[in-house]
Design a protein around this motif. Sequence first.
Motif, PDB file in Angstrom:
ATOM      1  N   ASN A   1       1.070  -0.904  -0.307  1.00  0.00           N
ATOM      2  CA  ASN A   1       0.163   0.023   0.102  1.00  0.00           C
ATOM      3  C   ASN A   1       0.887   1.093  -0.155  1.00  0.00           C
ATOM      4  N   ARG A   2       2.103   1.196   0.626  1.00  0.00           N
ATOM      5  CA  ARG A   2       2.532   2.447   1.027  1.00  0.00           C
ATOM      6  C   ARG A   2       3.407   2.292  -0.548  1.00  0.00           C
ATOM      7  N   ALA A   3       3.900   1.426  -0.750  1.00  0.00           N
ATOM      8  CA  ALA A   3       4.207   1.279  -2.292  1.00  0.00           C
ATOM      9  C   ALA A   3       3.255   2.162  -3.417  1.00  0.00           C
ATOM     10  N   ARG A   4       2.171   1.750  -2.946  1.00  0.00           N
ATOM     11  CA  ARG A   4       1.467   2.198  -4.151  1.00  0.00           C
ATOM     12  C   ARG A   4       0.920   3.624  -4.633  1.00  0.00           C
ATOM     13  N   GLU A   5       1.133   4.490  -2.892  1.00  0.00           N
ATOM     14  CA  GLU A   5       1.257   5.603  -2.874  1.00  0.00           C
ATOM     15  C   GLU A   5       2.565   6.069  -3.712  1.00  0.00           C
TER      16      GLU A   5
ATOM     17  N   GLN B   1      -5.260   3.553 -15.477  1.00  0.00           N
ATOM     18  CA  GLN B   1      -5.697   3.923 -16.713  1.00  0.00           C
ATOM     19  C   GLN B   1      -6.589   5.643 -15.905  1.00  0.00           C
ATOM     20  N   ARG B   2      -6.955   5.631 -14.371  1.00  0.00           N
ATOM     21  CA  ARG B   2      -6.930   6.980 -13.955  1.00  0.00           C
ATOM     22  C   ARG B   2      -5.772   7.765 -13.679  1.00  0.00           C
ATOM     23  N   GLU B   3      -4.599   7.312 -13.643  1.00  0.00           N
ATOM     24  CA  GLU B   3      -3.551   7.699 -14.114  1.00  0.00           C
ATOM     25  C   GLU B   3      -2.851   8.333 -15.368  1.00  0.00           C
ATOM     26  N   GLY B   4      -3.239   8.000 -16.123  1.00  0.00           N
ATOM     27  CA  GLY B   4      -3.462   7.962 -17.260  1.00  0.00           C
ATOM     28  C   GLY B   4      -1.566   7.215 -18.405  1.00  0.00           C
ATOM     29  N   LEU B   5      -2.523   6.090 -17.108  1.00  0.00           N
ATOM     30  CA  LEU B   5      -0.965   5.120 -18.093  1.00  0.00           C
ATOM     31  C   LEU B   5      -2.138   4.219 -18.876  1.00  0.00           C
ATOM     32  N   ALA B   6      -1.082   4.189 -20.075  1.00  0.00           N
ATOM     33  CA  ALA B   6      -1.496   3.017 -21.599  1.00  0.00           C
ATOM     34  C   ALA B   6      -1.624   1.870 -21.170  1.00  0.00           C
ATOM     35  N   ILE B   7      -2.607   0.782 -21.426  1.00  0.00           N
ATOM     36  CA  ILE B   7      -2.717  -0.537 -20.820  1.00  0.00           C
ATOM     37  C   ILE B   7      -1.977  -1.289 -21.985  1.00  0.00           C
ATOM     38  N   ASP B   8      -0.901  -1.232 -21.371  1.00  0.00           N
ATOM     39  CA  ASP B   8      -0.136  -2.193 -23.131  1.00  0.00           C
ATOM     40  C   ASP B   8      -0.889  -3.882 -22.874  1.00  0.00           C
ATOM     41  N   ARG B   9      -1.429  -4.122 -23.678  1.00  0.00           N
ATOM     42  CA  ARG B   9      -2.207  -5.363 -23.975  1.00  0.00           C
ATOM     43  C   ARG B   9      -0.590  -6.612 -23.692  1.00  0.00           C
ATOM     44  N   GLU B  10       0.290  -6.633 -24.768  1.00  0.00           N
ATOM     45  CA  GLU B  10       1.044  -7.932 -25.157  1.00  0.00           C
ATOM     46  C   GLU B  10       1.573  -7.581 -23.717  1.00  0.00           C
TER      47      GLU B  10
ATOM     48  N   PRO C   1       1.624   5.385  -8.506  1.00  0.00           N
ATOM     49  CA  PRO C   1       0.661   5.319  -8.400  1.00  0.00           C
ATOM     50  C   PRO C   1       0.815   4.248 -10.348  1.00  0.00           C
ATOM     51  N   LYS C   2       1.853   4.448 -10.667  1.00  0.00           N
ATOM     52  CA  LYS C   2       1.519   4.017 -12.120  1.00  0.00           C
ATOM     53  C   LYS C   2       2.739   2.932 -12.560  1.00  0.00           C
ATOM     54  N   GLU C   3       3.074   2.339 -11.333  1.00  0.00           N
ATOM     55  CA  GLU C   3       3.666   1.261 -11.137  1.00  0.00           C
ATOM     56  C   GLU C   3       2.823   0.120 -11.270  1.00  0.00           C
TER      57      GLU C   3
END
Length: 1034
Positions: free
Chosen positions: A539-543, A580-589, A546-548
């Motif tokens: 949880n601390r790492a996610r804070e 997706q809220r953080e604006g990170l594009a989801i790379d399907r591959e 946030p884009k990882e």
Amino acid sequence: MVFITIPNHKTLSLTLDPNTTTLHSLKLSLHHHTHIPIHHLHRLYLSQSHPLPSQNDAVLLSRLRVTPYSTLSLHLPLLGGSQAQTPTPALTPTPIPPPSKPKLDFLNSKPPPNYVAGLGRGATGFTTRSDIGPARAAPDLPDRTATTIGGPSGAGRGRGKPDEDEDGDEADEKGYDENQKFDEFEGNDVGLFANGEYDEDDKEADAVWEAIDKRMDSRRKDRREARLKQEIEKYRASNPKITEQFADLKRKLYTLSTQEWDSIPEIGDYSLRNKKKRFESFVPVPDTLLEKARQEQEHVTALDPKSRAVGGTETPWAQTPVTDLTAVGEGRGTVLSLKLDRLSDSVSGQTVVDPKGYLTDLKSMKITSDAEISDIKKARLLLKSVTQTNPKHPPGWIAAARLEEVAGKIQAARQLIQKGCEECPKSEDVWLEACRLASPDEAKAVIAKGVKSIPNSVKLWLQAAKLEHDEMNKSRVLRKGLEHIPDSVRLWKAVVELANEEDARLLLHRAVECCPLHVELWLALARLETYDHAKKVLNRARERLPKEPAIWITAAKLEEANGNTGMVVKIIERGIRALQREGLAIDREAWMREAEAAERAGSVVTCQAIVKNTIGIGVEEEDRKRTWVADAEECKKRGSIETARAIYAHALSVFLTKKSIWLKAAQLEKSHGTRESLDALLRKAVTYRPQAEVLWLMGAKEKWLAGDVPAARAILQEAYAAIPNSEEIWLAAFKLEFENHEPERARMLLAKARERGGTERVWMKSAIVERELGNTDEERMLLDEGLKLFPAFFKLWLMLGQLEERLGHLEKAKETYELGLKRCPHCIHLWLSLANLEEKMNGLSKARAVLTMARKKNPQNPELWLAAVRAEMRHGNKKESDILMAKALQECPNSGILWAASIEMVPRPQRKSKSMDALKKCDHDPHVIAAVAKLFWHDRKVDKARTWLNRAVTLAPDIGDFWALYYKFELQHGSEESQKDVLKRCIAAEPKHGEKWQAISKAVENSHQPTEAILKKLVVALGKEESAAENSKH
């Protein structure tokens, strides 16, 4: 401007405007320039087929199609006879035939008297003067150029200059000029134009011909070069160099061992000039020589009286021994070995001599040439200039030190790099190079100076830790470095790797505080913590990050590892929405790769959750099915079975009624799943696709193979309820009952199928059942009824003919086959059966006639040709069979069965060449490959034979003859494991075809035999055939 070509091969340029100039004005201008009478200027030509009209001189030139820069040709008549006495200009015109006269008209006219072709240009025969001298004196041709205009009358061909009257008269009498220049290489061509002027037209013509020559030469260049290359290769092949003659022997020298090299004797001088006959004579050794040798070897312990007289300071001459060079050499070797031992035993500093590798080092020592020494000197001078002019440039010092190292001057290199450290104390590359060049004892001191000068250099601290041999000291060095560089991830990783689990946890807590943006440290700490603390860490790492996405995936794995599988899908869903809220594009591959990594780590639920939530991102709606199936197949190839299963599960949730996806998923479960998972999948499949016959049949077959016949019967009943008029389900039910020895049930099922309008297959299966039960009359009745309904189905005709043959009614069988051929003239099996029957009844001649008729109606059929060849062979007609085989291979050059038979027919020495021809024609034909495998088998080449047999069964797994050969080979030359492997593969392949396989599998007594039993029976039959063939040879 208009150009006029006059007969002396010159071109005049007249400044005229064709739009305002008349033809008469043109003639006047031409007369003014050439002094040719006007009445001779009536032959002007715009082209060879377009003369200018001479009747109307007042017409404009433009009306005559003369344009600016046009070229006109002037033709003058030949002045001869009485006209020779009239004064004419010195210009000698060349007679040109009228344009209307054909070019080759002279070929039809009679040549003049004493005419010799080519005599004018010196060509008097096919021999040259260089061979046998001049065959005939070639007369010189007259000078055709005129240097003046308006010469004396009669100046025509052969006239020289106007002032040479006597010579000119002689020339008129002889017809040529004796002073004409003759070129011995080119004939009179040079002499003809020796006095002519070389103008722009000549230059242009030469350029055109030169361009043509270059073009023709370029066209022939490739062929000429190829021919030259071929001639050079041919010459080198016939006259090889010495090095090429012994090249193969020189390549084999690498196989010699060290002892063999040492045993090669030294070559001496064996030339004949040094071989002189020596007359050796042997005489007894004199006593004086023996005494002298004894005195040299004895040890004197007393002084000589003469030496006593002088106080022992004088040594008698006779007591001085002669120097022994061999002993001196041995003594020097002993001294050298002692020095080496002392150096190798030295512990005060670095050992500089390795006594074991001393000779090896000497042999591998590179002999530096003068050129290399010169290059080193130049480089040294250049680098010295660099370090002196710019002493603060670190690469200059490093290059200078490495140059000295390459030159073998390690001490000079150390001194240079030490100066570089003094001049560039803030360069970590210089300190690293100094550490590398220093001795092991001095390296630590050097790196210590480096970290003092640059305390924030991570490379120097890592190098300092690498120099330590104890892990405790390494950890101490790294922690010292972290005091100076607390945000270095590399140092934290290195120190954590050296620590135990408890220390690593404490270090990672400090590491994530110092490097909060590095995800690997957070994940490593989470792996070391307990479940509750790991959740807090993540949880601390996610804070902080946030884009990882790796943090969310690790959290899902953590929940799965602790049994909270319900949370896994939620975590992945929340993670994707948060990213997706953080604006990170989801790379399907990338997410699919993470799913496969989760599967390899054992987190199957995480893998399924990732696939479910990311498989459809970025895929168009119409491409979903194709893309998902391709992804599943790729995962299957890479061994990611759970990922492929998850992809198929998601695809089936979207495409519930797609039969192809259900089949692929069922194949995946059949190959990599359990019977229970496959049964559950098929149950689900037939629920959504009840009209798919193949799904019902697959489920029933799996139950049957598992030994659960009632369950298979129940599935077929459900299938019949879902698809009431499906013939495939009727036949599957029949096969289930028939194979499980329930003939009455099978007969009832087929009777119902026939009542409901079954196809020809139902009638054929019904006849087979009656044949198995021995009901001949019922079988004939069914076949007759089936032929009335389906007269074009050849298998019913075959079965009826075979029935008559079994009962001994050969004439009826013949009639049956003939009737069948009238209905099915292109059925090869009917023709072959009729030919075999004719051979039994009436001999070879009738069978030959039948096969000939069959080949006429079915051209280019290899089976008919092979039957004809074998018929001739059975009756001992070797010559006729060879002729037929040759014709067969001409008509069917790519037939594998014909090539395989031809390999077996030829004598054994010729089989290798015949097999090479067969492989060239049909490389991937299993029959040819099996024939080649037999050759290797007979030649005792076991490994090659096994390889080729394996290739044959891989190419054609449905042909049982190849499996029988392979199994027979393994029984003779293989191990028990290989035999079991071949047997297992054959059972899985379920072969149905093959000439010898079908003869056994379709026999009445073998109708219910499994594949393993039929394979072993065929192996026994092959052994009997080989024994019979060997007995017939003897």
